[in-house]
Every structure is written in C-alpha cells, then in structure tokens.
Design a protein around this motif. Structure first.
Motif, PDB file in Angstrom:
ATOM      1  N   ALA A 109       6.440 -43.416 -29.223  1.00 25.24           N
ATOM      2  CA  ALA A 109       6.580 -41.980 -29.462  1.00 25.24           C
ATOM      3  C   ALA A 109       5.305 -41.244 -29.077  1.00 25.24           C
ATOM      4  O   ALA A 109       4.204 -41.790 -29.111  1.00 25.24           O
ATOM      5  N   GLY A 110       5.463 -39.972 -28.730  1.00 26.67           N
ATOM      6  CA  GLY A 110       4.326 -39.130 -28.401  1.00 26.67           C
ATOM      7  C   GLY A 110       4.524 -38.429 -27.073  1.00 26.67           C
ATOM      8  O   GLY A 110       5.515 -38.657 -26.369  1.00 26.67           O
ATOM      9  N   THR A 111       3.590 -37.563 -26.735  1.00 20.56           N
ATOM     10  CA  THR A 111       3.634 -36.840 -25.461  1.00 20.56           C
ATOM     11  C   THR A 111       2.304 -37.021 -24.736  1.00 20.56           C
ATOM     12  O   THR A 111       1.269 -37.309 -25.361  1.00 20.56           O
ATOM     13  N   HIS A 112       2.342 -36.859 -23.427  1.00 17.99           N
ATOM     14  CA  HIS A 112       1.100 -36.950 -22.665  1.00 17.99           C
ATOM     15  C   HIS A 112       0.263 -35.695 -22.919  1.00 17.99           C
ATOM     16  O   HIS A 112       0.782 -34.572 -22.864  1.00 17.99           O
ATOM     17  N   PRO A 113      -1.026 -35.849 -23.187  1.00 11.08           N
ATOM     18  CA  PRO A 113      -1.864 -34.670 -23.432  1.00 11.08           C
ATOM     19  C   PRO A 113      -2.122 -33.898 -22.143  1.00 11.08           C
ATOM     20  O   PRO A 113      -2.205 -34.479 -21.062  1.00 11.08           O
ATOM     21  N   SER A 114      -2.245 -32.588 -22.281  1.00 12.07           N
ATOM     22  CA  SER A 114      -2.599 -31.737 -21.153  1.00 12.07           C
ATOM     23  C   SER A 114      -3.995 -31.167 -21.399  1.00 12.07           C
ATOM     24  O   SER A 114      -4.274 -30.672 -22.500  1.00 12.07           O
ATOM     25  N   PRO A 115      -4.877 -31.227 -20.428  1.00 13.73           N
ATOM     26  CA  PRO A 115      -6.240 -30.722 -20.648  1.00 13.73           C
ATOM     27  C   PRO A 115      -6.278 -29.239 -20.993  1.00 13.73           C
ATOM     28  O   PRO A 115      -7.247 -28.768 -21.590  1.00 13.73           O
ATOM     29  N   ASP A 116      -5.231 -28.507 -20.659  1.00 12.00           N
ATOM     30  CA  ASP A 116      -5.197 -27.074 -20.938  1.00 12.00           C
ATOM     31  C   ASP A 116      -4.522 -26.736 -22.265  1.00 12.00           C
ATOM     32  O   ASP A 116      -4.432 -25.556 -22.630  1.00 12.00           O
ATOM     33  N   ALA A 117      -4.041 -27.752 -22.982  1.00  7.68           N
ATOM     34  CA  ALA A 117      -3.295 -27.474 -24.215  1.00  7.68           C
ATOM     35  C   ALA A 117      -3.564 -28.525 -25.281  1.00  7.68           C
ATOM     36  O   ALA A 117      -2.637 -29.030 -25.929  1.00  7.68           O
ATOM     37  N   LEU A 118      -4.831 -28.860 -25.485  1.00  2.00           N
ATOM     38  CA  LEU A 118      -5.174 -29.848 -26.506  1.00  2.00           C
ATOM     39  C   LEU A 118      -5.171 -29.191 -27.881  1.00  2.00           C
ATOM     40  O   LEU A 118      -5.817 -28.158 -28.086  1.00  2.00           O
ATOM     41  N   VAL A 119      -4.483 -29.790 -28.825  1.00  2.00           N
ATOM     42  CA  VAL A 119      -4.379 -29.243 -30.171  1.00  2.00           C
ATOM     43  C   VAL A 119      -5.652 -29.524 -30.970  1.00  2.00           C
ATOM     44  O   VAL A 119      -6.135 -28.668 -31.721  1.00  2.00           O
ATOM     45  N   SER A 211       0.149 -37.307 -30.774  1.00  2.00           N
ATOM     46  CA  SER A 211       1.096 -36.765 -31.755  1.00  2.00           C
ATOM     47  C   SER A 211       1.141 -35.244 -31.652  1.00  2.00           C
ATOM     48  O   SER A 211       0.363 -34.629 -30.918  1.00  2.00           O
ATOM     49  N   ALA A 212       2.034 -34.631 -32.429  1.00  2.00           N
ATOM     50  CA  ALA A 212       2.110 -33.166 -32.463  1.00  2.00           C
ATOM     51  C   ALA A 212       0.803 -32.564 -32.960  1.00  2.00           C
ATOM     52  O   ALA A 212       0.466 -31.425 -32.628  1.00  2.00           O
ATOM     53  N   ALA A 213       0.054 -33.332 -33.762  1.00  2.00           N
ATOM     54  CA  ALA A 213      -1.235 -32.863 -34.273  1.00  2.00           C
ATOM     55  C   ALA A 213      -2.369 -33.081 -33.276  1.00  2.00           C
ATOM     56  O   ALA A 213      -3.521 -32.724 -33.549  1.00  2.00           O
ATOM     57  N   GLY A 214      -2.049 -33.673 -32.118  1.00  2.00           N
ATOM     58  CA  GLY A 214      -3.042 -33.828 -31.070  1.00  2.00           C
ATOM     59  C   GLY A 214      -3.879 -35.085 -31.147  1.00  2.00           C
ATOM     60  O   GLY A 214      -4.838 -35.229 -30.380  1.00  2.00           O
ATOM     61  N   ARG A 215      -3.521 -36.026 -32.028  1.00  2.00           N
ATOM     62  CA  ARG A 215      -4.296 -37.257 -32.159  1.00  2.00           C
ATOM     63  C   ARG A 215      -3.676 -38.386 -31.339  1.00  2.00           C
ATOM     64  O   ARG A 215      -2.467 -38.424 -31.112  1.00  2.00           O
ATOM     65  N   LEU A 241     -11.035 -34.076 -21.593  1.00  2.00           N
ATOM     66  CA  LEU A 241     -11.769 -33.489 -22.713  1.00  2.00           C
ATOM     67  C   LEU A 241     -12.582 -32.260 -22.299  1.00  2.00           C
ATOM     68  O   LEU A 241     -13.199 -32.253 -21.227  1.00  2.00           O
ATOM     69  N   PRO A 242     -12.647 -31.240 -23.153  1.00  2.00           N
ATOM     70  CA  PRO A 242     -13.450 -30.052 -22.838  1.00  2.00           C
ATOM     71  C   PRO A 242     -14.941 -30.345 -23.009  1.00  2.00           C
ATOM     72  O   PRO A 242     -15.333 -31.241 -23.758  1.00  2.00           O
ATOM     73  N   PRO A 243     -15.796 -29.569 -22.333  1.00  2.00           N
ATOM     74  CA  PRO A 243     -17.239 -29.804 -22.411  1.00  2.00           C
ATOM     75  C   PRO A 243     -17.803 -29.744 -23.824  1.00  2.00           C
ATOM     76  O   PRO A 243     -18.837 -30.359 -24.097  1.00  2.00           O
ATOM     77  N   THR A 244     -17.146 -29.028 -24.728  1.00  2.00           N
ATOM     78  CA  THR A 244     -17.652 -28.888 -26.098  1.00  2.00           C
ATOM     79  C   THR A 244     -17.712 -30.208 -26.856  1.00  2.00           C
ATOM     80  O   THR A 244     -18.422 -30.312 -27.866  1.00  2.00           O
ATOM     81  N   VAL A 245     -16.967 -31.231 -26.400  1.00  2.00           N
ATOM     82  CA  VAL A 245     -16.989 -32.509 -27.111  1.00  2.00           C
ATOM     83  C   VAL A 245     -17.642 -33.618 -26.292  1.00  2.00           C
ATOM     84  O   VAL A 245     -17.711 -34.762 -26.742  1.00  2.00           O
ATOM     85  N   HIS A 246     -18.112 -33.301 -25.086  1.00  2.00           N
ATOM     86  CA  HIS A 246     -18.682 -34.334 -24.226  1.00  2.00           C
ATOM     87  C   HIS A 246     -19.883 -35.021 -24.863  1.00  2.00           C
ATOM     88  O   HIS A 246     -20.002 -36.251 -24.815  1.00  2.00           O
ATOM     89  N   ASN A 247     -20.799 -34.254 -25.442  1.00  2.00           N
ATOM     90  CA  ASN A 247     -22.018 -34.849 -25.991  1.00  2.00           C
ATOM     91  C   ASN A 247     -21.710 -35.808 -27.134  1.00  2.00           C
ATOM     92  O   ASN A 247     -22.302 -36.897 -27.224  1.00  2.00           O
ATOM     93  N   ASP A 248     -20.800 -35.417 -28.016  1.00  2.00           N
ATOM     94  CA  ASP A 248     -20.448 -36.301 -29.130  1.00  2.00           C
ATOM     95  C   ASP A 248     -19.761 -37.567 -28.626  1.00  2.00           C
ATOM     96  O   ASP A 248     -20.031 -38.672 -29.115  1.00  2.00           O
ATOM     97  N   PHE A 249     -18.854 -37.410 -27.664  1.00  2.37           N
ATOM     98  CA  PHE A 249     -18.162 -38.558 -27.087  1.00  2.37           C
ATOM     99  C   PHE A 249     -19.177 -39.511 -26.449  1.00  2.37           C
ATOM    100  O   PHE A 249     -19.135 -40.724 -26.666  1.00  2.37           O
TER     101      PHE A 249
END
Length: 305
Positions: A109-119, A211-215, A241-249
C-alpha cells in the motif's frame, strides 16, 4: 491495455496474457480481479491481482534465474530493514506465450511521492535516512556488487563518464549543457577511498511508497542492490527532498564533501541518460529525471557562486 514499447526486444504483455498465465499456473488466484498498473518503470510490467497481490513480468523475458535470485535476496534482506519491502509469493514458469520467468508479489500500500507535493518532507527525510542507515549496517556473507556493470576501482564513476558526456551532448537545447558538464566534471574528480557498504542504489520516487501522512511505508525494486559506494544512496537529495532538509539528512548519514559530490554526480548521470533515451516515450520517468537535473544544476551553481 498493452504495455508501451520501451525496447525493441520487449515482450508483448497485456491483460489477457497475464490472466491466461495466472489461470494456468496459479488457479487459486484465477478468479481475482486483474488490472494493469502504469508504473512508468523500465524493467517490469505490473498488474494488480485482487486486493493483496501483484504480478510482475519482465519487459525483456529471461530464464536465467533472475526472479529466483530476487526472491532469495528479498527474503534475506527484509529482517534488517525498518520498512516493508516486496515479498515474492510465487514464481511463474515460461510458456510459448511468455518465454520467461515471472512472479507474484504481495501488494504494498501507498503512493509514489512527488517532489512538488510532499506532505511531511522532514519526516520523509528522517525515514529515508533510517532506511539507508539500516542498509549500511547489514553484514551478510554474500556481498554482491551494486551495479554489476560498474568497475570496482578507486574511481568507479569513470565507467559512467563516456555515457554521461554523450547524454549531455545529445540533450543540447533541452538542458544547460555547459552547466551540466561542469557539474559532472566536479563530481567525477571527487576522491573515493574505496569504502563499500550495502546500498539500495536506486532510491528514486518511483521506488518509494508513502502513506497519506507523507511517511515512508515501503521501498521497491532491489534489482541493483548490493555493496558499493555509499554515495549510491544519496539519490533522494536531488530527486525528491527540498533543500530545507538536506543538511539534516546529510548530517544523519555523516556524508563528507567528496561523497556528497559523488552522489550528486551519480544522480546527474542517471537522470541525463533517462532523459536521453526516454524523454519522448516515458513522460512520468522523464519528469522525475528533469526535476533531478534541474535540482543538481541549481545546487551546483549555488555552490560555485
């Protein structure tokens, strides 16, 4: 629906064929609904079978044991990983209508994430880092190389140089070729100490489910997984992933500058080659690739300015 032709030697695969194969070899599932799934993939045609199963048929049929090796690999890896991965429930045998092995998997179950619509981008980055960390810590006696065609040397990306430059040349007019070449050469020059870890090696959006919650709920397609350069699993940085999370990743995975550059180069090379060959025939895959190329070139230019 017949699967779009991606290769000249691709098998003709459609719903009647798959229904015939299932009915003949696995009659216990013959009455289940069957529908094609347009995954945009380059390896398998996928059909949903009932609510709990899927059928996968390689676009290029093979009888050399690939499906059996996949079954063994998935069963071995699953206990080490923090999210669900595919399970092979049955393996079909070749017929005159389809001259290769095929498989029945559990439906995920689940959907493929889209870089333009991450929850939940930060949560997804955390999940992906945890998956990569768990993969790196696997210790098994069988250590197949990731990317079987790649030479295992101190500079494994050298084998990617010629096809990457060819793609840049052929994409003139579609991308900024001067920026692409500069970015590629910077990554190609990044040193590598030869350290190898277990890597999935293709963590692109089409191989992830959320998931619908984006995890992160599942990771797909372990065809090219094995031991290799840790940079192989940095694909989500530029594909998703957006640049805002790159450093933590990056900090979570303890990625040094050279590994970061090699990861960026691997993404650029793969995305360029996808655009070169599939821009007109596989729009879903091409869109992901174009996003990745744009992201790499944007971050490359930001670093050099």
């Amino acid at each position: 629906m017949s699967y779009r032709k991606v290769y000249a030697d691709q098998a003709d695969i459609d719903t009647p064929l798959v229904r015939e194969l299932v009915a003949a070899q696995f009659p216990q599932w013959a009455a289940l609904p069957l529908e094609p799934i347009d995954s945009g993939g380059l390896v398998n045609a996928i059909f949903r079978l009932g609510s709990d199963l899927s059928v996968r048929l390689p676009l290029r049929p093979s009888i050399n044991g690939i499906v059996h090796r996949e079954q063994a690999k998935l069963a071995t890896l699953a206990p080490f990983l923090p999210v669900t991965i595919p399970s092979v429930e049955a393996i079909g045998t070749p017929t005159d209508a389809y001259p290769g092995e095929w498989s029945v998997h559990g439906w995920l179950a689940g959907t493929h994430p889209s870089p333009d619509a991450l929850v939940d981008p930060r949560g997804l980055a955390t999940d992906l880092a945890a998956f990569i960390q768990a993969f790196r810590q696997i210790d098994l006696p069988d250590r197949p190389p990731a990317y079987l065609g790649e030479r295992r040397t101190r500079s494994p990306m050298v084998s990617m140089d010629s096809p990457t430059r060819d793609a840049i040349h052929e994409l003139d007019g579609l991308i900024d070729t001067r920026a692409a070449l500069a970015s590629w050469e910077e990554s190609l020059a990044a040193p590598y100490d030869g350290r190898e870890v277990w890597v999935h090696s293709d963590l692109t959006p089409s191989n992830l489910l959320v998931s619908a919650a984006g995890r992160l709920t599942a990771v797909l397609d372990f065809e090219t997984c094995g031991v290799g350069d840790p940079a192989c699993d940095l694909f989500p940085v530029w594909y998703l992933l957006p640049p805002t999370v790159h450093n933590d990743f990056r900090a979570t995975l303890n990625v040094d500058d050279a590994t970061w550059l090699r990861g960026r180069g691997r993404v650029l090379s793969q995305a360029l080659i996808v655009l070169q060959h599939f821009n007109d025939t596989n729009p879903a895959l091409a869109n992901y690739a174009q996003h990745a190329v744009d992201k790499v070139l944007t971050t490359s230019q930001a670093c050099s300015s």
